[in-house]
Structure formats: structure tokens, C-alpha cells
Design a protein around this motif. Structure first.
Motif, short mmCIF file in Angstrom:
data_model
loop_
_atom_site.label_atom_id
_atom_site.label_comp_id
_atom_site.label_asym_id
_atom_site.label_seq_id
_atom_site.Cartn_x
_atom_site.Cartn_y
_atom_site.Cartn_z
N ASP A 1 -10.67 13.65 2.29
CA ASP A 1 -10.74 12.36 1.62
C ASP A 1 -9.87 11.33 2.33
OD1 ASP A 1 -12.45 13.33 -0.30
OD2 ASP A 1 -10.85 13.87 -1.70
N ALA A 2 -8.71 11.75 2.79
CA ALA A 2 -7.82 10.86 3.52
C ALA A 2 -8.47 10.38 4.82
CB ALA A 2 -6.48 11.55 3.82
N VAL A 3 -9.12 11.31 5.52
CA VAL A 3 -9.80 10.95 6.77
C VAL A 3 -10.97 10.00 6.49
CG1 VAL A 3 -11.17 11.84 8.70
CG2 VAL A 3 -9.14 13.09 7.93
N ALA B 1 -4.08 5.77 6.97
CA ALA B 1 -3.90 7.18 7.31
C ALA B 1 -2.62 7.73 6.68
CB ALA B 1 -3.86 7.36 8.83
N VAL B 2 -1.54 6.95 6.76
CA VAL B 2 -0.26 7.38 6.18
C VAL B 2 -0.37 7.49 4.66
CG1 VAL B 2 2.15 6.73 5.83
CG2 VAL B 2 1.10 6.42 8.08
N CYS B 3 -0.98 6.46 4.03
CA CYS B 3 -1.13 6.48 2.57
C CYS B 3 -2.02 7.65 2.14
CB CYS B 3 -1.74 5.16 2.09
SG CYS B 3 -0.63 3.73 2.24
N GLY B 4 -3.08 7.91 2.91
CA GLY B 4 -3.96 9.03 2.58
C GLY B 4 -3.24 10.36 2.65
N LEU B 5 -2.41 10.53 3.66
CA LEU B 5 -1.65 11.76 3.78
C LEU B 5 -0.65 11.91 2.64
CD1 LEU B 5 -0.97 11.85 7.63
CD2 LEU B 5 -2.55 13.29 6.33
N ILE B 6 -0.03 10.79 2.26
CA ILE B 6 0.92 10.84 1.15
C ILE B 6 0.24 11.27 -0.14
CG2 ILE B 6 2.39 9.42 -0.36
CD1 ILE B 6 3.09 7.73 2.09
N PRO C 1 0.81 -1.23 0.00
CA PRO C 1 0.00 0.00 0.00
C PRO C 1 0.84 1.27 0.00
CG PRO C 1 -0.88 -1.58 1.56
CD PRO C 1 0.44 -2.12 1.11
N LEU C 2 1.94 1.26 0.76
CA LEU C 2 2.81 2.42 0.80
C LEU C 2 3.47 2.66 -0.56
CD1 LEU C 2 4.51 1.80 4.26
CD2 LEU C 2 2.83 3.57 3.71
N ILE D 1 2.99 6.04 -2.82
CA ILE D 1 4.14 6.84 -3.25
C ILE D 1 4.16 6.98 -4.77
CG2 ILE D 1 6.65 6.89 -3.36
CD1 ILE D 1 6.65 5.54 -0.58
N ILE D 2 3.86 5.88 -5.49
CA ILE D 2 3.83 5.93 -6.95
C ILE D 2 2.77 6.92 -7.43
CG2 ILE D 2 3.24 4.62 -9.03
CD1 ILE D 2 4.56 2.19 -7.73
N ALA D 3 1.56 6.85 -6.80
CA ALA D 3 0.48 7.76 -7.18
C ALA D 3 0.88 9.21 -6.94
CB ALA D 3 -0.78 7.41 -6.39
N LYS D 4 1.54 9.48 -5.83
CA LYS D 4 1.96 10.85 -5.51
C LYS D 4 3.02 11.35 -6.49
CE LYS D 4 1.80 14.50 -2.87
NZ LYS D 4 0.58 15.30 -2.74
N ILE D 5 3.98 10.48 -6.82
CA ILE D 5 5.05 10.87 -7.75
C ILE D 5 4.48 11.18 -9.12
CG2 ILE D 5 7.09 10.04 -8.98
CD1 ILE D 5 7.84 8.49 -6.45
N MET D 6 3.54 10.35 -9.58
CA MET D 6 2.96 10.56 -10.91
C MET D 6 2.11 11.83 -10.93
SD MET D 6 2.01 6.68 -12.11
CE MET D 6 1.68 7.22 -13.78
#
Length: 239
Positions: A135-137, A121-126, A40-41, A45-50
Motif C-alpha cells: 500500500d505504501a508503494v 514514501a516516508v509517510c507510507g513506511l511510517i 504530512p509527516l 506519525i499521529i495515525a501510527k501512534i493511534m
């Protein structure tokens, strides 16, 4: 209930989950478990980078679905390990009553769900920080509510049937739930769905939507009843 016996049963089940991913070397740490935790992490991270908004929601949905399903299926990993190693027959010799063994497995599943909530929670924040923090919450609350409800359905199945059948039934149940949700999404007009979603999310107790509070209450009640049902099944089952 004996807290010491529950603790022993919990620790033994943790060992079984870790060994489940590395059955050739029972003393080793299950590599598959750590892979499930890290995936999941990696997706987040991939989604955020893209940085593609069109990709963000599908990726976040995949992360949330993965965390819900894997945490709810933690008990099934233990049942699978016991079935493949033949260790289920040894449960009668554990320093814990059957009832305490069941509670220990339910505690293990709650622990896995807690880890899934933190990861969500961590993935949502990322992925969503800082523009879409709501949306993350929301996704974190979704894991907190749905995972224990699914687990409360899966665990009695694991106690009632052999591991292979139980896992198959668990996948069928998930498919049926997903199919029903798809039918609703396809048949109910989008305007009606949007109106319902707006109504549900706007009714809040402080910062928390009422639907989340009601969902948590339902999850707790179902989990307790599921534990009682599993005790009833396991105490009458021949090992």
C-alpha cells in the motif's frame, strides 16, 4: 535551451517560493512552505501512534492528497508571489530568455514533486510498515504519476491568466476531477470496481503494475507538451 539560464531561473523561483510564505519579510524563509512539508509527516506519525486501522486509510488518503496538490501547485505559488509583489514585470530583465524561464519553473515543479514522492514514501513506511508495504508503494507511485499530470494542467493556466484567476481555475479543475471520480465511485457497482482494480494491479512488469508504467508515460508526455504550451503563451505575453 541554456542550462545556465535555466539554473538561474530555477534558483530565482526557489527564492520566490520560500518568500511566498513570508511576504512581510522577503529576505526570510517562508514559514508556510516548511509547514506544508512537515504536516504530512505529522499526520502520518499521529495515525501510527493511534494505531486505529479504521483511521489509517483516511489519514493516508489525506497525506497523499495533500502532497499531490501542494507539489502540483508549486508553480502557482510563484505566480501568486509575482502578482502580490509586482515582480512579474521584472522578469523581462532576468538573465534568462522567456523560454528558459518557463523551463526553470517546470524544473522547480519537478523538484517539488520529487520532494513530495520522498515524503510520501516516508509517510507510507511510517503508517504501513511492515504489514502493508504494498500500500505504501502504491501511494508513492500515485504521487509520482498524478502530481505531474495535475501540474501540466495548472502551469499553462498560470501563464495565461492573472494569479488570482489562475488559482481559482486550478481549484475548479481539481473540484471537477474529484466530482467525476466521485460520480464513478457512486454509480459503478462495487463488484465491477473491485474487478477492474484487481485486473489493473495484477498486470505487472516485474514489481511495477502496468497502470503505473502507462501513467508515468502519460505524465511525461503531458508535462513536455504543457511546457511547450506555456512557452508559446509566455513568449507572446506582455509583461
Amino acid at each position: 535551451m541554456d542550462s545556465k539560464q535555466i539554473g538561474k531561473a530555477f534558483r530565482i523561483d526557489v527564492y520566490k517560493v520560500l518568500a511566498w510564505g513570508n511576504r512581510k519579510n522577503i529576505k526570510g524563509v517562508g514559514g508556510s512552505v516548511w509547514l506544508l512539508v512537515s504536516l504530512p509527516l505529522v499526520f502520518a506519525i499521529i495515525a501510527k501512534i493511534m494505531g486505529d486501522e479504521a483511521l489509517m486509510d483516511p489519514m493516508s488518503g489525506a497525506v497523499t492528497g495533500m502532497l499531490v496538490f501542494v507539489s502540483a501547485m508549486t508553480g502557482m505559488m510563484v505566480f501568486s508571489y509575482e502578482d502580490q509583489t509586482g515582480s512579474r514585470k521584472l522578469n523581462g530583465f532576468l538573465p534568462a530568455t522567456r523560454a528558459n524561464q518557463v523551463v526553470g519553473r517546470y524544473v522547480l515543479t519537478l523538484f517539488a514533486i520529487a520532494v513530495a514522492v520522498v515524503l510520501q514514501a516516508v509517510c507510507g513506511l511510517i503508517m504501513y510498515m511492515p504489514q502493508r508495504i504494498n500500500d505504501a508503494v502504491g501511494l508513492t507511485l500515485l504521487v509520482l504519476v498524478v502530481a505531474p499530470i495535475l501540474a501540466s494542467l495548472y502551469l499553462p493556466i498560470g501563464y495565461r491568466f492573472p494569479a488570482t484567476k489562475a488559482t481559482g481555475y486550478a481549484f475548479v479543475l481539481l473540484f471537477v476531477i474529484g466530482a467525476l471520480m466521485a460520480v464513478v465511485a457512486l454509480t459503478v457497482p462495487e463488484a465491477v470496481l473491485n474487478h477492474v482494480i484487481t485486473f489493473v494491479t495484477s498486470a505487472k512488469l516485474g514489481p511495477i503494475p502496468w497502470v503505473a508504467i502507462i501513467g508515468l508515460i502519460v505524465a511525461v508526455v503531458m508535462y513536455v507538451l504543457s511546457c511547450r504550451l506555456s512557452m508559446h503563451i509566455y513568449e507572446r505575453k506582455e509583461l
